[in-house]
Motif scaffolding. Structure first.
Motif, short mmCIF file in Angstrom:
data_model
loop_
_atom_site.label_atom_id
_atom_site.label_comp_id
_atom_site.label_asym_id
_atom_site.label_seq_id
_atom_site.Cartn_x
_atom_site.Cartn_y
_atom_site.Cartn_z
N GLU A 1 79.50 51.82 22.99
CA GLU A 1 79.22 50.79 22.02
C GLU A 1 79.71 49.45 22.53
O GLU A 1 80.73 49.35 23.20
N SER A 2 78.96 48.41 22.19
CA SER A 2 79.32 47.10 22.69
C SER A 2 80.02 46.25 21.63
O SER A 2 80.23 45.08 21.83
N GLY A 3 80.36 46.82 20.50
CA GLY A 3 81.05 46.07 19.47
C GLY A 3 80.10 45.52 18.43
O GLY A 3 78.89 45.73 18.47
N ARG A 4 80.67 44.83 17.46
CA ARG A 4 79.85 44.22 16.41
C ARG A 4 79.07 43.07 16.99
O ARG A 4 79.60 42.27 17.77
N MET B 1 69.25 46.23 4.79
CA MET B 1 69.36 46.60 6.21
C MET B 1 69.94 45.44 7.03
O MET B 1 70.81 45.64 7.87
N MET B 2 69.46 44.23 6.75
CA MET B 2 69.94 43.06 7.49
C MET B 2 71.42 42.81 7.21
O MET B 2 72.19 42.52 8.14
N ALA B 3 71.82 42.94 5.96
CA ALA B 3 73.23 42.69 5.60
C ALA B 3 74.14 43.73 6.23
O ALA B 3 75.21 43.40 6.75
N LEU B 4 73.72 44.99 6.18
CA LEU B 4 74.54 46.06 6.76
C LEU B 4 74.64 45.94 8.28
O LEU B 4 75.61 46.39 8.88
N GLY B 5 73.66 45.34 8.90
CA GLY B 5 73.65 45.20 10.35
C GLY B 5 74.77 44.32 10.88
O GLY B 5 75.19 44.46 12.02
N PHE B 6 75.27 43.42 10.05
CA PHE B 6 76.34 42.53 10.51
C PHE B 6 77.67 43.25 10.66
O PHE B 6 78.50 42.86 11.44
N GLY B 7 77.89 44.31 9.89
CA GLY B 7 79.17 45.00 9.95
C GLY B 7 79.18 46.22 10.85
O GLY B 7 80.20 46.86 11.01
N GLN B 8 78.04 46.58 11.42
CA GLN B 8 77.93 47.80 12.22
C GLN B 8 78.09 47.50 13.71
O GLN B 8 77.73 46.44 14.19
#
Length: 168
Positions: free
Chosen positions: A6-9, A71-78
Motif C-alpha cells: 500500500e502506498s498510503g492515503r 464513494m468519493m468521500a470514503l476514498g479520502f480516508g482509505q
C-alpha cells in the motif's frame, strides 16, 4: 516499495483518490441524464397511477449520485494499493460490452444477446462446448419470450426477430 504494497492515503501523497475522477464522471453523467429527464412529458392523472414516467429514472439517478458521493468521500480516508494496469480480460470484457450495444442496434436484441452469451464465457476462460451453445441459444430466447411476448416489452426487431415473425 513493491507494486503489491500500500502506498498510503492519497491525500498524504498529494493526489486525489482514484475513485474521485470516476466519481466526477459519474456525477456529470447523472446531472446530464437528470436534466434530460426533465423533458419527459407528464402522463395524464388517469394514466399515471400515482407515478409519473420520469419518476423512476430520476430516482435511480439520485441513488447513483448519492452512492457516488459516498464513494468519493470514503476514498479520502482509505489507503490505496499501488496502481496496476488492468488485466487483458477486463479490457476485452469492456470491448465486448460496447460491441454488444452496437450489435443490439444493428443485429437486433435476440441475435446480440445470443452472441454475447456465446462469446462472454469464452472470453472469461470457459471452453467452447455443447452446453455453452445450448445456453447461448436458450437463455436469450427465454428472455425474449418472457419480456417481448409475455410482458409486451418492445425490443427493436433484428435478424432473428424478423425470421420468427415471418414464420408465425
Amino acid at each position: 516499495m513493491s507494486a503489491e504494497t500500500e502506498s498510503g492515503r492519497p491525500v498524504e501523497t498529494g493526489r486525489l483518490p482514484r475513485d474521485f475522477l470516476v466519481g466526477v464522471v459519474l456525477l456529470a453523467f447523472c446531472a446530464v441524464t437528470y436534466w434530460a429527464s426533465l423533458g419527459i412529458a407528464e402522463a395524464p392523472a388517469a394514466l399515471a397511477q400515482n407515478v409519473q414516467p420520469a419518476t423512476f429514472p430520476r430516482l435511480v439517478l439520485t441513488i447513483i449520485a448519492v452512492l457516488t458521493m459516498l464513494m468519493m468521500a470514503l476514498g479520502f480516508g482509505q489507503t490505496e494499493p499501488a496502481r496496476r494496469t488492468p488485466k487483458l480480460v477486463m479490457l476485452m470484457t469492456g470491448a465486448l460490452m460496447i460491441t454488444f450495444v452496437i450489435a443490439f442496434g444493428t443485429l437486433g436484441s435476440l441475435a446480440a444477446m445470443m452472441l454475447f452469451c456465446l462469446v462472454m464465457p469464452i472470453v472469461w476462460g470457459e471452453k467452447p462446448s455443447a452446453k455453452l451453445v445450448v445456453y447461448a441459444l436458450t437463455f436469450p430466447l427465454a428472455v425474449y419470450l418472457i419480456f417481448d411476448v409475455g410482458l409486451g416489452v418492445y425490443f427493436p426487431p433484428g435478424v432473428i426477430e424478423n425470421l420468427i415473425d415471418s414464420i408465425f
